[in-house]
Design a protein around this motif. Sequence first.
Motif, PDB file in Angstrom:
ATOM      1  N   VAL A  54       0.850  -1.188   0.000  1.00  0.00           N
ATOM      2  CA  VAL A  54       0.000   0.000   0.000  1.00  0.00           C
ATOM      3  C   VAL A  54       0.880   1.231   0.000  1.00  0.00           C
ATOM      4  O   VAL A  54       1.836   1.320   0.784  1.00  0.00           O
ATOM      5  N   GLY A  55       0.512   2.168  -0.879  1.00  0.00           N
ATOM      6  CA  GLY A  55       1.299   3.390  -0.961  1.00  0.00           C
ATOM      7  C   GLY A  55       0.864   4.436   0.039  1.00  0.00           C
ATOM      8  O   GLY A  55       0.294   4.139   1.093  1.00  0.00           O
ATOM      9  N   ILE A  56       1.109   5.691  -0.318  1.00  0.00           N
ATOM     10  CA  ILE A  56       0.806   6.818   0.563  1.00  0.00           C
ATOM     11  C   ILE A  56      -0.517   7.424   0.139  1.00  0.00           C
ATOM     12  O   ILE A  56      -0.783   7.629  -1.041  1.00  0.00           O
ATOM     13  N   LYS A  57      -1.335   7.766   1.131  1.00  0.00           N
ATOM     14  CA  LYS A  57      -2.638   8.348   0.807  1.00  0.00           C
ATOM     15  C   LYS A  57      -2.475   9.750   0.254  1.00  0.00           C
ATOM     16  O   LYS A  57      -1.534  10.464   0.579  1.00  0.00           O
ATOM     17  N   GLN A  58      -3.449  10.127  -0.567  1.00  0.00           N
ATOM     18  CA  GLN A  58      -3.449  11.454  -1.159  1.00  0.00           C
ATOM     19  C   GLN A  58      -4.689  12.236  -0.759  1.00  0.00           C
ATOM     20  O   GLN A  58      -5.032  13.227  -1.390  1.00  0.00           O
ATOM     21  N   THR A  59      -5.356  11.773   0.264  1.00  0.00           N
ATOM     22  CA  THR A  59      -6.560  12.455   0.754  1.00  0.00           C
ATOM     23  C   THR A  59      -6.340  12.928   2.170  1.00  0.00           C
ATOM     24  O   THR A  59      -5.439  12.457   2.875  1.00  0.00           O
ATOM     25  N   LYS A  60      -7.150  13.896   2.579  1.00  0.00           N
ATOM     26  CA  LYS A  60      -7.019  14.435   3.932  1.00  0.00           C
ATOM     27  C   LYS A  60      -7.483  13.428   4.979  1.00  0.00           C
ATOM     28  O   LYS A  60      -6.913  13.320   6.060  1.00  0.00           O
ATOM     29  N   SER A  61      -8.541  12.701   4.688  1.00  0.00           N
ATOM     30  CA  SER A  61      -9.056  11.718   5.642  1.00  0.00           C
ATOM     31  C   SER A  61      -8.502  10.340   5.298  1.00  0.00           C
ATOM     32  O   SER A  61      -7.793  10.155   4.312  1.00  0.00           O
ATOM     33  N   ASN A  62      -8.857   9.356   6.130  1.00  0.00           N
ATOM     34  CA  ASN A  62      -8.433   7.974   5.898  1.00  0.00           C
ATOM     35  C   ASN A  62      -9.340   7.243   4.916  1.00  0.00           C
ATOM     36  O   ASN A  62      -9.077   6.080   4.596  1.00  0.00           O
ATOM     37  N   LEU A  63     -10.391   7.901   4.395  1.00  0.00           N
ATOM     38  CA  LEU A  63     -11.329   7.254   3.461  1.00  0.00           C
ATOM     39  C   LEU A  63     -10.809   7.370   2.028  1.00  0.00           C
ATOM     40  O   LEU A  63     -11.493   7.841   1.119  1.00  0.00           O
ATOM     41  N   SER A  64      -9.593   6.952   1.805  1.00  0.00           N
ATOM     42  CA  SER A  64      -8.936   7.141   0.509  1.00  0.00           C
ATOM     43  C   SER A  64      -9.616   6.350  -0.601  1.00  0.00           C
ATOM     44  O   SER A  64      -9.776   6.834  -1.722  1.00  0.00           O
ATOM     45  N   VAL A  65     -10.037   5.120  -0.333  1.00  0.00           N
ATOM     46  CA  VAL A  65     -10.658   4.281  -1.359  1.00  0.00           C
ATOM     47  C   VAL A  65     -12.007   4.852  -1.774  1.00  0.00           C
ATOM     48  O   VAL A  65     -12.341   4.895  -2.966  1.00  0.00           O
ATOM     49  N   PHE A  66     -12.787   5.316  -0.803  1.00  0.00           N
ATOM     50  CA  PHE A  66     -14.107   5.846  -1.110  1.00  0.00           C
ATOM     51  C   PHE A  66     -14.007   7.183  -1.840  1.00  0.00           C
ATOM     52  O   PHE A  66     -14.772   7.431  -2.777  1.00  0.00           O
ATOM     53  N   GLU A  67     -13.065   8.047  -1.430  1.00  0.00           N
ATOM     54  CA  GLU A  67     -12.968   9.376  -2.017  1.00  0.00           C
ATOM     55  C   GLU A  67     -12.298   9.363  -3.385  1.00  0.00           C
ATOM     56  O   GLU A  67     -12.600  10.209  -4.224  1.00  0.00           O
ATOM     57  N   LYS A  68     -11.375   8.445  -3.608  1.00  0.00           N
ATOM     58  CA  LYS A  68     -10.712   8.328  -4.911  1.00  0.00           C
ATOM     59  C   LYS A  68     -10.724   6.866  -5.337  1.00  0.00           C
ATOM     60  O   LYS A  68      -9.747   6.140  -5.189  1.00  0.00           O
ATOM     61  N   GLN A  69     -11.888   6.449  -5.890  1.00  0.00           N
ATOM     62  CA  GLN A  69     -12.097   5.031  -6.167  1.00  0.00           C
ATOM     63  C   GLN A  69     -11.282   4.528  -7.359  1.00  0.00           C
ATOM     64  O   GLN A  69     -11.085   3.319  -7.506  1.00  0.00           O
ATOM     65  N   LYS A  70     -10.805   5.434  -8.206  1.00  0.00           N
ATOM     66  CA  LYS A  70     -10.033   5.013  -9.362  1.00  0.00           C
ATOM     67  C   LYS A  70      -8.527   5.231  -9.180  1.00  0.00           C
ATOM     68  O   LYS A  70      -7.771   5.089 -10.137  1.00  0.00           O
ATOM     69  N   SER A  71      -8.151   5.564  -7.985  1.00  0.00           N
ATOM     70  CA  SER A  71      -6.727   5.820  -7.742  1.00  0.00           C
ATOM     71  C   SER A  71      -5.950   4.507  -7.625  1.00  0.00           C
ATOM     72  O   SER A  71      -6.528   3.433  -7.447  1.00  0.00           O
ATOM     73  N   SER A  72      -4.639   4.623  -7.753  1.00  0.00           N
ATOM     74  CA  SER A  72      -3.789   3.443  -7.606  1.00  0.00           C
ATOM     75  C   SER A  72      -3.868   2.887  -6.192  1.00  0.00           C
ATOM     76  O   SER A  72      -3.728   1.678  -5.983  1.00  0.00           O
ATOM     77  N   LEU A  73      -4.090   3.759  -5.217  1.00  0.00           N
ATOM     78  CA  LEU A  73      -4.223   3.289  -3.831  1.00  0.00           C
ATOM     79  C   LEU A  73      -5.458   2.399  -3.695  1.00  0.00           C
ATOM     80  O   LEU A  73      -5.425   1.358  -3.023  1.00  0.00           O
ATOM     81  N   SER A  74      -6.566   2.795  -4.319  1.00  0.00           N
ATOM     82  CA  SER A  74      -7.782   1.988  -4.292  1.00  0.00           C
ATOM     83  C   SER A  74      -7.538   0.633  -4.935  1.00  0.00           C
ATOM     84  O   SER A  74      -8.006  -0.406  -4.441  1.00  0.00           O
ATOM     85  N   GLU A  75      -6.788   0.619  -6.023  1.00  0.00           N
ATOM     86  CA  GLU A  75      -6.483  -0.639  -6.700  1.00  0.00           C
ATOM     87  C   GLU A  75      -5.665  -1.563  -5.811  1.00  0.00           C
ATOM     88  O   GLU A  75      -5.844  -2.790  -5.848  1.00  0.00           O
ATOM     89  N   SER A  76      -4.762  -0.988  -5.005  1.00  0.00           N
ATOM     90  CA  SER A  76      -3.967  -1.830  -4.124  1.00  0.00           C
ATOM     91  C   SER A  76      -4.839  -2.511  -3.075  1.00  0.00           C
ATOM     92  O   SER A  76      -4.629  -3.689  -2.743  1.00  0.00           O
ATOM     93  N   PHE A  77      -5.858  -1.835  -2.562  1.00  0.00           N
ATOM     94  CA  PHE A  77      -6.767  -2.453  -1.580  1.00  0.00           C
ATOM     95  C   PHE A  77      -7.699  -3.463  -2.259  1.00  0.00           C
ATOM     96  O   PHE A  77      -8.065  -4.483  -1.656  1.00  0.00           O
ATOM     97  N   ARG A  78      -8.088  -3.226  -3.514  1.00  0.00           N
ATOM     98  CA  ARG A  78      -8.900  -4.210  -4.233  1.00  0.00           C
ATOM     99  C   ARG A  78      -8.097  -5.490  -4.453  1.00  0.00           C
ATOM    100  O   ARG A  78      -8.630  -6.601  -4.407  1.00  0.00           O
ATOM    101  N   ALA A  79      -6.759  -5.312  -4.714  1.00  0.00           N
ATOM    102  CA  ALA A  79      -5.904  -6.477  -4.877  1.00  0.00           C
ATOM    103  C   ALA A  79      -5.822  -7.270  -3.586  1.00  0.00           C
ATOM    104  O   ALA A  79      -5.814  -8.516  -3.591  1.00  0.00           O
ATOM    105  N   ILE A  80      -5.760  -6.556  -2.435  1.00  0.00           N
ATOM    106  CA  ILE A  80      -5.743  -7.242  -1.138  1.00  0.00           C
ATOM    107  C   ILE A  80      -7.071  -7.989  -0.938  1.00  0.00           C
ATOM    108  O   ILE A  80      -7.093  -9.133  -0.447  1.00  0.00           O
TER     109      ILE A  80
END
Length: 826
Positions: free
Chosen positions: A558-584
């Motif tokens: 998992v990389g570094i978040k780019q959002t202010k809150s911890n809801l990175s997957v919900f706020e940026k669903q198409k980001s590479s960070l979201s893809e890393s959690f989908r892979a998990i």
Amino acid sequence: MLESKDFSFFENQLKFDFKGFLIKTAGYWKWFLVSWAVAFLVAYNVNIRKEKIYKLETTIALKEENNPFFTANTSLVFNWGGSSDQVQNLASSLRSRSHNESVVNRLDFFVDYLLKDKYYLKDVYGQVPFKVVLDKTKPQLVKTLYSIKFISETEFELSANLENSNAELFTYESNTSTRIAAKTGVFKKRFKFDQYTNLPFLNFKLVKSDYIGDFVGVEYFIKFNKFDETVIKYKEIKANIDRNAPSIIELSLEGTNKNRLVDYLNETVKTMIRIQLERKNQFATNTIAFIDSTLLAMDKQLKDNENEVKNFSQNKNYYQINSGGKEISMRLLDYEVQKDGITRKIAYYNSLKNYLIKSVDFSKLPAPTVAGIDDPNVIQNVSKLITLSTQRSEMLYTIKNPKMFNDLDNEIEALKKVLLENISSVKSALDYDLKLINDKLNETETAISKLPQDEQELLKITRKYDLNNAIFTSFLEKRNEANIVKAANLADIHFIDPAKDIGGGQIGPNTKVNYVLAFFLGLIIPLIAILTIFFLENTILNIEDISKLTTIPIIGIVGIKQTKSNLSVFEKQKSSLSESFRAIRSSLQFMYKKNKIEGSKTLMLTSSISGEGKTFCSINVATVFALSEKKTVIVGLDLRKPKIFDDFKIKNEIGVVNYLIGQNTLDEVIQQTHIPYLDVITSGPVPPNPSELLIGESMDELMKSLKEKYDYIILDTPPVGLVADAIELIPYVDATLYIIRQNYTKKEMVNLLNNRVQREELKNVSIVFNGFENRAKYGTGYGYGYGYGYGYGYVYGNYSSGYNDDDKPKTLLDKIKQNFRIKKWK
């Protein structure tokens, strides 16, 4: 689930050129730029604050110059020689204390002439409109800076800040120091050119120099230094003998003022020429001194003889009386002159014998020819004796090798023995000659006694006069001869190239060396700091570190978040960070299928210590399950340090603790979020006994109820490295995700994880490598599922809430590396 060895492609992507040391220290490489900037700035300031140092040279040759008026009969030349040992002695003399004392005293180089420059007081000797003339018999206050400011072309103001009440005064004539009680404070007084200051602590005057230019209003400074301290500085003069031409000596001197260097180098040679010429003239000088003292005594005798002749001639026919005994008188004078010559020779030999026996300094012996001695052996040996004696006197100041003194002393002793033998043999012959002359004189005296009384009396008077006159004339001839020889003597030291300022000559400061030193210091200092950080800070840097420490599989990165809150997957669903959690998520589903786990699944997330991103991962893993329309609940079981509620903007007034103690029902503690299919049960108020609550029957009931309502239960638990709360929850867990954060988790913590797994305190454990950061400050984001759903996420940014970096590469090198990665990925 894939093992670590199956992720070689992704691992190579991560390790492109930042594995190990480079990854950990990538953020510190800017230290080199800072270090170099500081080092070069310091070097620049050091260079501009240093006075320029110059080196000037002069070349001299030592060549024996023979006197054209020197003959074997005069033997009045003191030949100093030109052999190699004489050249070495000359070089040593030029460096000697006594010689440099003479030069410093002649030039008054204990006076500094200064002008205020931007960074220092500059030596401006030879560039000032005045010269300081000291009264060397009176004391001067030394080591004090005196200001001289010209009010007009004829008047100046002298001022000084007298700080020491016990002032040190120095008298240059006697080379002595004294101290007086002085009034402290600023002293000011006006004087004119050629006017002595006549102060208790200062006695000098200024005379005008050949300076051309306007100096009114300009402030100069002068300072008086101690004589011996100044001499020590100029003793640094170098005298190097040319190997190819041993009679040539190159003199060089370093300093900050070229005019001062030129004057000193030329004066030191001129002083040595004067000294050497004086030594060459020693024979003639000694002879002239001896003759002058003899003539002074004989002058009175001649006058007395003249008076006797005048008195006798009164009332008498002088010529008639003189004609009768003229022949006898001439014969008698001849015998008297011969006797006087023999007597003077005997007297010289007696004196020389006593001198050789009793004295140790033979430098002031008169020439043997002054007594009419023409024996070449005696003349040559006396000359050598004076040479060696003078040379020994010089060596006392320049040479400290006792062996050289022994050699000279042995040579002097040998010459003394030879001279004593010469004196003994010559005196026998002289005594015989004296006896013969005395016999002839007796015969003549008998003949005189037969003359008339007046003639006898006249012969007696004229005899003394003629004898003294002959001796006086002989001495005058010898004196004139000595003066001619002295005037015709030439020094053996010659200028080849006198010192001269022709431009250039600067040898310092060596700015290039300072800049090279600055470069290496700027390189070494940060390198040492980085190496220290690398070896002392024992943290996980990459997948390879994990693979070396444990066999537990890595389920995702998992990389570094780019959002202010911890809801990175919900706020940026198409980001590479979201893809890393989908892979998990994919990897977990594969694991559940492989282990034949049906129905509701329970996932526990824990870590070694706080700060590794456990809560962040819990929220986003739950989010990806909820986004796949699976009913998911996050249970905040970190009862000691609750966190989850802030990101969902819900309150932590009631939660798990309230249910476990029977205060609220399950439906009352479940809180819905704005994310579909995702509920949250917060921790609630912090209890006094967290561990006891988690092992009670209420916990069993809670887990059974949740399994009936939800597809996925995410347990956010405390770190196992700090408390044992998470271990108590293992019976309820289907899988465990252990969070390891890059450059944060210590390697020892992985050993703790291994021990827990070996003791079966944790089951179905997988590692999430969290917080991966590209330290080179460039990057791109992408997610990729590989094989059995292994997730990989790689983004650019900083691991801190509310702070986002620009995704753009910062340098040309970053762009090249980014393009290389993209091409390689494609």
